[in-house]
Design an enzyme around this catalytic site. Structure first.
Site, PDB file in Angstrom:
ATOM      1  N   ILE A 155      -2.471 -43.478  45.881  1.00 45.44           N
ATOM      2  CA  ILE A 155      -3.308 -42.515  46.633  1.00 45.44           C
ATOM      3  C   ILE A 155      -3.619 -41.411  45.626  1.00 45.44           C
ATOM      4  O   ILE A 155      -4.805 -41.129  45.735  1.00 45.44           O
ATOM      5  CB  ILE A 155      -2.904 -42.140  48.097  1.00 45.44           C
ATOM      6  N   GLU A 156      -2.603 -40.897  45.318  1.00 50.51           N
ATOM      7  CA  GLU A 156      -2.598 -39.718  44.272  1.00 50.51           C
ATOM      8  C   GLU A 156      -3.627 -40.099  43.123  1.00 50.51           C
ATOM      9  O   GLU A 156      -4.434 -39.157  42.837  1.00 50.51           O
ATOM     10  CB  GLU A 156      -1.316 -39.146  44.085  1.00 50.51           C
TER      11      GLU A 156
END
Length: 531
Positions: A155-156
């Protein structure tokens, strides 16, 4: 007589034999007895006491009457028994550790569809993760944390350690500069530990554990990781004052944070049930991808890659924190290499007899131009600018650390204080112009230097005077001023001269005009004065 002695000996022998048999019987009966409460059924079973004859010698013990109790089975509470077989691959190991509460809403469905509509993107980021995922899984298991955290770099940063956000967050775990510094992630001109695989993973899990300890909820901890713990705390306080719930889904938060946990949940669902979503995950073996190798001396990246039998790009993929073409042992005492290549590197290093490093660091002693620094170092100005990323028309300020060739007195490893705290400070490269000014009445060399904002020592050197010298009014003093300031000063002088001329001309025009205006009056007076 002989027969009597024979009978006595036989009797003694029988007595010894009887005593031995009695002792044996006592031992057997003691082993067979079951203390109260320890029987399979939990009932107390009395032990059989041996019969003792008058002579004190035991006989066979009396066994308990009746059949022995049957051994029963008991049911174990809880779920199924965990499998002892090792996971087939790393994905299965991750699935076994998923333990966060599931989030189930329409945002999760939206992000599931987004990922599934981009199979190439899933393929790229999961293949990229294969270098780092085993280490992250190991760290999470060691800390007994939920395995969903291993999916957070998807996600990051999509598992790209070189990723940089518009807000200057960097690395797989996207640390902001200040947050990274608070978790001892060094950031200087030589390296950025926010991109380091081991250091950033350690810092990220430390931070997430702190957030969970503060909020007591993993979804809130994740929101704080994305939005900041102060913001989440204020959002919770607002809801509490309004009598509203304080769960993740109940708080008012920015759109990015609102979508943050649903994104992670979508990735979790796809990893947990790829067949159900029609997704294909690349196989990742349940074994280390890299090994950690100690570096005792400064070494060029090119030398390490050659001795390990890998490309420099592959080396930098595992060591993304390094900004320069050299590994400084004082600041980066270990590097990561592919598992098999680490062994090759050690073997080749033991046989290597050439130089290990061709670069070192030089701390600039005083502010100077890049050309001056290059001349001192025996390097071309263009090379010095290129390797240290110095833009045009900039000077290097004192205390800056530059990467330079190892030659002569500079043929040494970089000390730890430079490797950990190196900085590059620049200022505009101003061209100086020789200018002559006049001293004012009562002025000293120091006051004149303050007036023109130049060092008094430099003014003294330029004029061969002492720094405390007094000046005569009108005395000429040589200064080296920035060209723009010199031009501005000259322009100011011309402007003042022009102003004086204009004033003089205006005064002359005023006088003439006044004379012209007054003349007729005079003449009139004269004329009217005639008879």
């Amino acid at each position: 007589m002989e027969e009597r002695f024979l009978m006595q000996a036989l009797f003694r022998h029988r007595r010894c034999l009887s005593a031995a048999l009695a002792a044996l019987a006592l031992f057997i009966s003691g082993c067979a007895s079951v203390p109260g409460g320890d029987s399979p059924t939990g009932a107390s079973t009395p032990s059989a006491a041996p019969q003792v004859n008058r002579s004190g010698f035991g006989t066979d013990p009396v066994l308990p009457s009746g059949p022995l109790s049957q051994i029963g089975t008991a049911s174990m509470p809880g779920g199924s028994v965990a499998s002892l077989a090792a996971p087939a691959d790393l994905w299965e190991r991750i699935r076994r550790g998923l333990s966060m509460p599931d989030l189930d809403n329409e945002l999760v469905r939206d992000h599931e569809r987004w990922y599934l509509n981009r199979p190439d993107y899933i393929q790229r980021m999961t293949e990229r993760s294969s270098r780092y995922l085993f280490h992250i899984v190991e760290e999470i298991e060691r800390r007994n944390l939920p395995m969903e955290l291993a999916l957070l770099p998807f996600i990051e940063s999509a598992f790209n350690p070189q990723a940089v956000s518009s807000a200057r967050a960097a690395g797989m775990w996207q640390f902001m500069p200040a947050t990274g510094a608070s978790f001892d992630l060094k950031q200087n001109v030589f390296r950025d530990d926010r991109r380091d695989v081991l250091a950033s993973t350690r810092a990220a899990l430390d931070y997430l554990q702190q957030l969970h300890a503060r909020f007591g909820d993993w979804h809130l901890a994740l929101a704080a990781y994305n939005w900041g713990q102060g913001n989440v705390n204020r959002a919770i306080t607002r809801n509490q004052r309004a009598g509203l719930p304080t769960g993740y889904a109940d708080l008012t938060m920015p759109a990015e944070t609102r979508h943050y946990v649903p994104k992670l949940q979508a990735v979790k669902n796809i990893v947990a049930r790829p067949q159900a979503f029609g997704a294909t995950l690349p196989a990742i073996g349940n074994h280390p991808f890299f090994d950690m190798v100690t570096v005792e001396r400064d070494m060029d990246v090119a030398v390490i890659a050659r001795l390990a039998g890998i490309s420099e790009n592959d080396f930098r993929a595992l060591n993304p924190s390094l900004k320069q073409p050299v590994v400084m042992a004082a600041g980066t005492p270990t590097v990561l290499l592919p598992w098999d290549n680490a062994v090759i590197f050690q073997q080749n290093l033991a046989r290597h007899d050439g130089p290990l490093a061709t670069w070192t660091a030089w701390v600039v002693p005083s502010t100077m131009s890049v050309a001056q620094a290059a001349s001192k170092l025996g390097m071309s100005e263009s090379e010095l600018r290129s390797v240290n990323n110095i833009p045009p028309r900039m000077q290097v300020r004192a205390g800056s650390s530059l990467l330079v060739h190892r030659t002569g007195a500079r043929d040494r490893d970089v000390p730890v204080h430079v490797a950990d705290n190196a900085m590059l400070a620049l200022q505009p490269d101003v061209v100086l112009r020789r200018t002559t000014v006049k001293a004012r009445k009562g002025e000293t060399l120091a006051s004149l230097a303050r007036r023109y904002k130049v060092p008094v020592a430099s003014v003294a050197e330029w004029n061969k005077l002492s720094a405390g010298a007094s000046l005569k009014a009108g005395q000429s003093v040589t200064l080296m001023l920035p060209q723009r300031a010199a031009v501005a000063k000259a322009g100011g002088t011309r402007k003042k001269a022009a102003t004086r001329t204009a004033r003089t001309q205006a005064k002359g025009k005023t006088t003439t005009a006044s004379s012209r205006k007054a003349a007729p009056t005079t003449r009139t007076r004269v004329a009217t004065g005639k008879p």
